[in-house]
Design an enzyme around this catalytic site. Sequence first.
Site, short mmCIF file in Angstrom:
data_model
loop_
_atom_site.label_atom_id
_atom_site.label_comp_id
_atom_site.label_asym_id
_atom_site.label_seq_id
_atom_site.Cartn_x
_atom_site.Cartn_y
_atom_site.Cartn_z
N ASP A 390 10.09 2.02 -13.03
CA ASP A 390 10.73 1.67 -12.42
C ASP A 390 9.98 0.91 -10.95
O ASP A 390 8.90 0.78 -11.38
CB ASP A 390 11.50 2.72 -11.21
CG ASP A 390 12.59 2.59 -10.74
OD1 ASP A 390 13.20 1.27 -10.45
OD2 ASP A 390 13.20 3.59 -10.28
N GLU A 393 8.71 -5.26 -10.39
CA GLU A 393 8.58 -6.13 -9.83
C GLU A 393 7.01 -6.75 -8.85
O GLU A 393 6.59 -7.60 -8.93
CB GLU A 393 9.64 -6.71 -8.43
CG GLU A 393 11.11 -6.42 -9.36
CD GLU A 393 11.93 -4.42 -9.29
OE1 GLU A 393 11.21 -4.05 -8.47
OE2 GLU A 393 12.64 -4.47 -10.16
N ASP A 463 19.20 -2.47 -9.78
CA ASP A 463 20.11 -1.68 -9.00
C ASP A 463 21.55 -2.78 -7.86
O ASP A 463 21.32 -3.20 -7.33
CB ASP A 463 19.45 -1.03 -7.86
CG ASP A 463 18.17 -0.68 -8.21
OD1 ASP A 463 18.59 -0.07 -9.24
OD2 ASP A 463 17.54 0.15 -7.38
#
Length: 772
Positions: A390, A393, A463
């Site tokens: 997760d 980035e 998301d």
Amino acid sequence: MLKKLIYASFFGIAALPALTKGQTHTSTFSGVKISAEKMEVNVQFYSPAIVRVTKSPINHNFKKQSLSVIKVPEKVKIISGNLNNELYFKSSKIIVFIDRNTGRVRFSELNGKKLLTEKDRGTNFSSVQDNGHETYDVKQSFTLDTAEALYGLGQLQNGKLSQRNQKVLLKQENTRVSIPFIQSSKGYGVFWDNYSPTTFEDTPQETSFDSQRGDCSDYYFMYGGNVDGVVAKMRELTGQAPMKPLWAYGFIQSRERYKTQFELMDVVKKYRALNIPLDGIVQDWQYWGPDSNWNAMAFDKKTYPRPQAMIDSVHQQNAHLFIVSWPGFGPKTQQYAEFKEKNMLIDFDTWPPKGGAKPYDVYNPKARSIYWNYLNKGIFSLGPDAWWLDSTEPDHINIKESDWYQQTYLGTYLNWLNAFPLEHTSGVYNNQRLTSDRKRVVLLTRSAFAGQQRNGSDTWSGDLGSNWGNLKRQIPAVLNFGMTGLPYWNVDIGGFFAGAFVKDGGAKNPEFQKLYVRWMQFSTFTSMMRSHGTDIPREIYQFGNKGDWAFDVQEKYINLRYKLLPYIYSVGWNVTHNSGSFIRPLLADYPNDRKVRNLSSEFLLGKSLLISPVTDKDVQDQQVYLPAGYWYDFWTGEKIAGNKMIDKKTPIDVIPFFVKAGTIIPWGPSVQYALEKKWDKLDIRIYPGADGDFTLYEDENDNYNYEKQKYSEITFHWNDKAKTLTIDSRRGGFEGMLTNRKFNVDISPVGAENAAKGKIVSYTGTKTTVKL
């Protein structure tokens, strides 16, 4: 005239034509370096179809090592010469021209047809200081034909397929994957090899990449001739995609989040009790305890007292477990302390808010090894099967201007930030493979960069809010993502943030149910079929019971996914073995059809299945464009002539799904998990109306022995005129391979629920022809 000049030239580039006073040139390995307009211009062939072009201010000394490009330049035969004011270099695939006065570079096909041209004086350097080091804002501009379309740039949320007339800041963010790569409808691609925030802009005057930091203009031009060819060149340049395990193509259940090991185990038990197929389950965040202990890579003793028993329980029920891991660490973790002591933290705030977490320096190979050592000791040693990486980035919160100038192993963060997901996934992939080759590395990641396909990465779209607009935007998002060279992409079924539906019944809300099942229908045909989200639990039994439409439609599509596994796994082999794509735009096979240039509502799975997801709330009839040829409605078996728009009725349990004439589909058995039954009695469904071929691929399913040639291929040929199916001799072999099997060959198009009623063929591995 051009052709005569070229063929009158010579092989090699050591004896270039004389340059005018003040100009210099140097022959290089399969290339040339010249000085023009106060720049050094370096053109190098990496292969006959791939050319690297770098430009830098004269006397600006620097070293550039690409993070994405792993290809070693080949020795390429080149014919060179002089034409008017230009030098030219011709390989067996393309011609490159360099203006001797301005340094402008242009590319053409061998027949002289223009492909891409740099704008005159289109390379610009604006000096900036970077922690005391002189570097530049670098801009490279090109001129494009008005009619050509452009694709790529990663995963955007602008709802567009062609990226003409767009201005996009390429900077990694949740829901936006930024990759400075474009490919044109003219059959070429350009990879702008820069990792800083980069503005891509296309106007009637120019098309440009403008990066905030760089020592040089650095791009790779590649000519593939078409979509698939350009993707193959990008893989040749940046690395091939390894095989995913068979189980990873099955249905995956997740939630934000399972809060105890008992809750997680219970979900698997319920799926098995309901006879709903399931192959994976995901443990999301906070299994480690409080936020100060964020990403400790160890299970909290109160909520996960026996993690080994949990993992064993999942395996005993023939399912697989993903475990989440983040790049940031809470201040009370051992990792944080060690990374801080060794100056291997990047000093800005990352998720969770107010948790004090900092990301580790993914650009440092020693830091990547330390990261894996903790992950291996705390988690992998217990036997999980895949990673949910997760925040790749990464999340960057409480942003301060000084954050961008944090020093990393490679330099200031601003210079390298877009490559964060590439370096992070490289560390996990490479180190797991060094630890064990028994399981294929499976990485579910929220971001990606050029070259990440070589790390076993399957990127999800982030998301997203649960709404129809977001669902519609994911089709052009995945198509552009795939055209950058990364084959594997998926979504949170139903969207991540579903809070708008909570008050009105959550999973029992008919409006959410409608949105969710339409999203699931789309996901059935992506590389990972995965249910996930917050606010509303998404397990199938949350929506009702068998007999309830919201339950039954989900069951129908989960079972459809498993029926398609032999086809899907073979498409995966084409991705690995032939640099193929999983999801493809229609323009890949119909490049001369202007109607598909910007068609953002449909896609191909492999080369044979056309899907048009329902993305509008109340649609009862959906318009679908069928390209030239004949197509079969999968559900009804109706044969339809293409090159036209049709209306397809779309009751809630139907997604428009068409099969191209000449298609051969191996149809798998009904199973509760991918490996429950052998493929010893496959239905072979033939859709007549054209000749066709299909290669069935099989291997040991979850190790890397296929890299040692331990796999088999069986190729099927359909001769439509003779109405014969030829099954070629099996190529290759592996331990546990089926040596004797039966194929049920059916020529009549049938829907998903209908059993094939064909001719039984016994197959022992030798060539067999069947008359139908």
